[in-house]
Design a protein around this motif. Structure first.
Motif, short mmCIF file in Angstrom:
data_model
loop_
_atom_site.label_atom_id
_atom_site.label_comp_id
_atom_site.label_asym_id
_atom_site.label_seq_id
_atom_site.Cartn_x
_atom_site.Cartn_y
_atom_site.Cartn_z
N LEU A 187 -16.53 23.65 76.11
CA LEU A 187 -17.11 24.10 77.36
C LEU A 187 -18.22 25.12 77.15
O LEU A 187 -18.92 25.48 78.08
CB LEU A 187 -16.01 24.71 78.26
N HIS A 188 -18.39 25.57 75.92
CA HIS A 188 -19.50 26.47 75.63
C HIS A 188 -20.80 25.72 75.43
O HIS A 188 -21.86 26.32 75.29
CB HIS A 188 -19.21 27.29 74.37
N ALA A 189 -20.70 24.36 75.35
CA ALA A 189 -21.92 23.58 75.14
C ALA A 189 -22.85 23.72 76.34
O ALA A 189 -22.41 23.81 77.48
CB ALA A 189 -21.57 22.10 74.94
N ARG A 190 -24.14 23.76 76.09
CA ARG A 190 -25.12 23.97 77.15
C ARG A 190 -25.85 22.69 77.54
O ARG A 190 -26.58 22.69 78.51
CB ARG A 190 -26.13 25.03 76.71
N SER A 191 -25.75 21.65 76.77
CA SER A 191 -26.44 20.41 77.09
C SER A 191 -25.61 19.26 76.58
O SER A 191 -24.49 19.44 76.12
CB SER A 191 -27.84 20.40 76.45
N SER A 192 -26.14 18.04 76.68
CA SER A 192 -25.39 16.89 76.22
C SER A 192 -25.16 16.98 74.72
O SER A 192 -25.92 17.62 73.99
CB SER A 192 -26.13 15.61 76.56
N GLN A 193 -24.13 16.33 74.27
CA GLN A 193 -23.79 16.27 72.86
C GLN A 193 -23.83 14.82 72.40
O GLN A 193 -23.54 13.90 73.18
CB GLN A 193 -22.38 16.82 72.63
N VAL A 194 -24.17 14.61 71.14
CA VAL A 194 -24.05 13.28 70.55
C VAL A 194 -22.70 13.24 69.85
O VAL A 194 -22.41 14.05 68.98
CB VAL A 194 -25.18 12.98 69.57
N LEU A 195 -21.87 12.31 70.27
CA LEU A 195 -20.53 12.17 69.72
C LEU A 195 -20.45 10.92 68.86
O LEU A 195 -21.14 9.93 69.12
CB LEU A 195 -19.49 12.08 70.85
N ASP A 196 -19.62 10.98 67.84
CA ASP A 196 -19.42 9.87 66.93
C ASP A 196 -17.95 9.52 66.92
O ASP A 196 -17.10 10.37 66.62
CB ASP A 196 -19.88 10.27 65.52
N VAL A 197 -17.63 8.28 67.28
CA VAL A 197 -16.26 7.78 67.14
C VAL A 197 -16.15 7.22 65.73
O VAL A 197 -16.91 6.32 65.35
CB VAL A 197 -15.96 6.69 68.19
N VAL A 198 -15.24 7.76 64.95
CA VAL A 198 -15.21 7.49 63.52
C VAL A 198 -13.81 7.13 63.06
O VAL A 198 -12.81 7.48 63.70
CB VAL A 198 -15.72 8.70 62.71
N LEU A 199 -13.74 6.47 61.91
CA LEU A 199 -12.50 6.37 61.15
C LEU A 199 -12.56 7.38 60.02
O LEU A 199 -13.58 7.48 59.30
CB LEU A 199 -12.31 4.97 60.58
N LEU A 200 -11.49 8.14 59.84
CA LEU A 200 -11.40 9.11 58.76
C LEU A 200 -10.70 8.47 57.57
O LEU A 200 -9.64 7.84 57.73
CB LEU A 200 -10.62 10.35 59.22
N PRO A 201 -11.25 8.62 56.36
CA PRO A 201 -10.61 8.00 55.20
C PRO A 201 -9.31 8.70 54.85
O PRO A 201 -9.12 9.88 55.17
CB PRO A 201 -11.66 8.19 54.09
N PRO A 202 -8.39 7.98 54.18
CA PRO A 202 -7.16 8.63 53.72
C PRO A 202 -7.50 9.72 52.71
O PRO A 202 -8.59 9.73 52.12
CB PRO A 202 -6.39 7.48 53.09
N PRO A 203 -6.59 10.68 52.50
CA PRO A 203 -6.91 11.85 51.67
C PRO A 203 -7.46 11.52 50.30
O PRO A 203 -8.42 12.16 49.84
CB PRO A 203 -5.58 12.59 51.58
N SER A 204 -6.89 10.54 49.60
CA SER A 204 -7.37 10.25 48.25
C SER A 204 -8.79 9.71 48.26
O SER A 204 -9.60 10.07 47.40
CB SER A 204 -6.43 9.24 47.57
N LEU A 205 -9.11 8.87 49.23
CA LEU A 205 -10.46 8.34 49.31
C LEU A 205 -11.43 9.41 49.78
O LEU A 205 -12.58 9.48 49.31
CB LEU A 205 -10.49 7.13 50.24
N ALA A 206 -10.99 10.26 50.70
CA ALA A 206 -11.85 11.36 51.13
C ALA A 206 -12.19 12.26 49.94
O ALA A 206 -13.35 12.67 49.76
CB ALA A 206 -11.16 12.16 52.22
#
Length: 308
Positions: free
Chosen positions: A9-28
Motif C-alpha cells: 500500500l506504500h506504492a505510489r503508482s502501478s507495479q509490474v508483477l511477474d507470476v513465476v515458478l520458483l525452482p526447488p532449493p537445489s536448483l535455485a
C-alpha cells in the motif's frame, strides 16, 4: 500465504508483477552459483552483469534477485492486489507441480545467459491457467518498456512481419511470450545474469550439461519486478497442489482485453518481454526514470493511481 515484501500500500503508482515458478532449493542454489561464476567472468572481460541471482536489487531496494521462471507479466495497481492473491491461490490449487529438465544454456538477444528448460505440456497447461486467471486483472494496461529500455509503444507502432506475433500478443495479453492457438512463444528459462553490452557474450560451454539441471517446480509466486527482469519484491508464494494428470485446459487462451491484431507466424520469440518496475514503497534513484513502473499513457489513457 508467506510474503516478505514491504507493505504494497506504500506504492505510489502501478507495479509490474511477474507470476513465476520458483525452482526447488537445489536448483535455485545451482543457478545462484552459475550466476556468480558467469558474472565474475563477465567482469573480467570488461562487460559486467547488472545483477547477480541472490544478489542485491539492481535498483538499490531492500530485496534480492530471486531465481525464477517467468510465466506471465502484467501491470497492476494497489487496488488489484487482493484479486491478484486470490488468483494465485486459485491457480495453485488447480495446477500440478511441473517436472523440469534443462535443455540448453543460451544467450538472449541482449547477451544475457539463460538456462532453458525442455518444453512440455505441463508448462503450457500452467501458463494457460495463469493467463486465464491473471490477464483480466490488467484491464488493458500495458507496460512501458522492456529491460533493455525498448519502448513498447514503439513495438506496437511497428508494422513489419517480423514483429507481428509480438504485437498481437501485447495487444491481446499485455505480454508477448505466450504459447496459444496462433503463436508458439513460451520458452521457460531462468536468466542468470545481464551484461552491460550484448558483446562480448560470456562463454557458456564450460557450464555443466544443461540436462543435469532438473527438479520439481511446485511453488507458484507473484513478485514485483526491478531492472533487467529481476524479481525482488515477493508478494506471495503458494504450493501447487492440483492433481497430477488432470485434464489440461483448452489451448485457447482468453482474449478479453484488446484487439487480437494481426497474427504472426509461429517461431522463436523476440526476447523483449521482461519488464521492470520500481519496487513497492520506493522512489527511483535520482536522475533515473523507473522504466516499466507504470502503464504508458499513450497506450492506455490515464490509469488509476495508487494512493500515496
Amino acid at each position: 500465504m508467506p510474503a516478505s515484501t514491504p507493505d504494497p500500500l506504500h506504492a505510489r503508482s502501478s507495479q509490474v508483477l511477474d507470476v513465476v515458478l520458483l525452482p526447488p532449493p537445489s536448483l535455485a542454489a545451482r543457478t545462484v552459483r552459475e550466476s556468480r561464476s558467469l558474472a565474475t567472468r563477465m567482469r573480467r572481460a570488461g562487460n559486467p552483469s547488472h545483477f547477480l541471482l541472490d544478489g542485491p536489487d539492481p535498483d538499490g531496494g531492500p530485496g534480492t534477485c530471486a531465481p525464477h521462471v517467468s510465466i506471465f507479466m502484467f501491470a497492476a495497481v494497489v487496488a488489484d492486489l487482493p484479486a491478484v492473491l486470490r488468483a494465485l491461490r486459485e491457480v495453485a490449487g488447480a495446477a500440478a507441480p511441473v517436472a523440469a529438465v534443462g535443455s540448453e544454456y543460451a544467450h538472449n538477444p541482449h547477451g544475457a545467459p539463460e538456462l532453458y528448460f525442455e518444453r512440455s505440456p505441463a508448462w503450457f497447461d500452467l501458463q494457460r491457467r495463469v493467463v486465464a486467471a491473471f490477464e483480466p486483472l490488467r484491464r488493458g494496461r500495458q507496460r512501458e518498456v522492456d529491460p533493455a529500455g525498448t519502448s513498447l509503444a514503439r513495438v506496437l507502432d511497428e508494422h513489419g512481419a517480423a514483429g507481428a506475433a509480438s504485437r498481437r500478443q501485447l495487444l491481446t495479453y499485455g505480454y508477448d511470450e505466450i504459447t496459444d492457438d496462433t503463436d508458439d512463444r513460451f520458452r521457460p528459462h531462468i536468466t542468470l545474469a545481464w551484461p552491460q553490452r550484448a558483446e562480448p557474450a560470456v562463454e557458456l560451454a564450460s557450464l555443466p550439461a544443461a540436462s543435469t539441471a532438473h527438479g520439481m517446480f511446485d511453488q507458484l509466486a507473484v513478485h514485483g519486478m526491478s531492472a533487467w527482469g529481476t524479481c525482488t519484491a515477493p508478494y506471495g508464494a503458494v504450493p501447487l497442489t492440483g492433481p497430477r494428470g488432470a485434464p489440461p485446459l483448452s489451448r485457447r487462451s482468453p482474449r478479453r482485453n484488446g484487439n487480437p491484431g494481426q497474427a504472426g507466424e509461429p517461431g522463436p520469440p523476440r526476447r523483449a518481454s521482461y519488464r521492470r518496475l520500481m519496487p513497492p514503497g520506493r522512489s527511483p534513484a535520482p536522475g533515473r526514470e523507473p522504466r516499466g513502473s507504470r502503464p504508458s499513457p499513450a497506450l492506455t489513457g490515464s490509469p488509476p493511481r495508487c494512493p500515496a
